[in-house]
Design an enzyme around this catalytic site. Structure first.
Site, PDB file in Angstrom:
ATOM      1  N   ASP A   1     137.795-126.808  32.621  1.00  0.00           N
ATOM      2  CA  ASP A   1     136.331-127.300  32.360  1.00  0.00           C
ATOM      3  C   ASP A   1     136.366-128.241  31.285  1.00  0.00           C
ATOM      4  OD1 ASP A   1     134.933-125.537  30.161  1.00  0.00           O
ATOM      5  OD2 ASP A   1     135.988-124.462  31.413  1.00  0.00           O
TER       6      ASP A   1
ATOM      7  N   ASP B   1     124.768-123.532  33.011  1.00  0.00           N
ATOM      8  CA  ASP B   1     125.416-122.793  31.987  1.00  0.00           C
ATOM      9  C   ASP B   1     124.350-122.467  31.043  1.00  0.00           C
ATOM     10  OD1 ASP B   1     126.673-122.414  29.506  1.00  0.00           O
ATOM     11  OD2 ASP B   1     127.683-124.050  29.455  1.00  0.00           O
TER      12      ASP B   1
ATOM     13  N   GLU C   1     123.611-119.464  28.199  1.00  0.00           N
ATOM     14  CA  GLU C   1     124.116-118.818  27.235  1.00  0.00           C
ATOM     15  C   GLU C   1     123.658-118.661  25.719  1.00  0.00           C
ATOM     16  OE1 GLU C   1     127.948-120.859  25.459  1.00  0.00           O
ATOM     17  OE2 GLU C   1     127.668-121.840  27.566  1.00  0.00           O
TER      18      GLU C   1
END
Length: 251
Positions: free
Chosen positions: A51, A140, A142
């Site tokens: 990534d 994503d 987090e």
């Protein structure tokens, strides 16, 4: 993964199981092997991937493919105010060498509603459609690199935000997004909410020699980000299956 100014924290993962997202119900397990933090060694039986974001503006895609990468996720957006200028070139570069590719969105739940960020993501590179050779988009979600770890939301509020993003993305594309997270963050900031595992494939981040506990609800993972250093640019990832299963996952 990376925000504008900070890298993602490592997390937990777990032993794979039969994957209900596999149309054939095929076994997609692998053992952890002996990779240590920073080694970048692909776990035994897994399929290597990577990534990248604007932190890797120049990628030698031919070399990455030769080094074993068969898929790539590329950062497209963050919040509702950032579009990666590297996204188009990186996505095209991955496709040009035959990698399966997809896009990810770095969530900022304290800035705007989940639905707003999902629309922004889809409109700026995160769309998915069958038969296009693209992986489903990634949320994503987090630790907050800019402030309070859970973005000032309580577990119920965070769960609603994620559901808002996920439902909007699925309504726009026909596919639930992959969730990239860490076990510690998820269990803390969603209150160990198990309700997303049925629809959202898991991409777990954990830089360690072994696959540890998964976030609440998930019995298996689809992708493991196992290191931030190795032969490939950016994050070192492992798909929990073979090439045939990767293409099934892409749809």
């Amino acid at each position: 993964m990376t925000a504008l100014t900070a890298a993602a924290s490592p997390a937990q993962a777990a032993a794979p199981r039969l994957d209900p997202h596999d149309p054939n119900g095929a076994w997609s397990g692998y053992s952890a092997g002996s990779n240590e933090r920073g080694s970048g060694q692909v776990p035994a039986g897994a399929l290597a991937g990577m990534d990248v974001s604007g932190h890797q503006p120049q990628v030698d895609w031919g070399r990455a493919y030769a080094d074993g990468a068969r898929f790539a996720y590329v950062k497209a957006t963050e919040g509702t105010g950032f579009r990666s200028s590297a996204f188009t070139g990186q996505a095209r570069g991955a496709a040009s060498v035959g990698m399966v590719r997809g896009a990810y969105h770095f969530a900022l739940p304290d800035r705007s509603p989940g639905a707003v960020q999902a629309h922004f993501f889809v409109d700026n590179g995160g769309a998915w459609a069958p038969g296009t050779g693209t992986l489903p988009g990634v949320l994503d979600i987090e630790h907050n690199p800019y402030g309070e770890i859970c973005y000032g939301l309580d577990p119920a509020g965070m769960s609603r935000w994620i559901a808002d993003f996920s439902g909007t993305y699925q309504a726009r594309t026909g596919r639930a997004p992959v969730i990239y997270t860490t076990t510690s963050w998820w269990n803390r900031c969603t209150g160990a909410n198990p309700n997303f595992a049925a629809a959202n494939p898991l991409w777990i981040a954990r830089y360690a020699p072994e696959i540890g506990p998964l976030p609440a609800g998930w019995a298996y993972h689809s992708i493991w980000q196992h290191s931030d250093t190795g032969p490939l640019p950016g994050g070192q990832d492992a798909f929990n299956g073979d090439v045939h299963q990767l293409h099934q996952f892409a749809g």
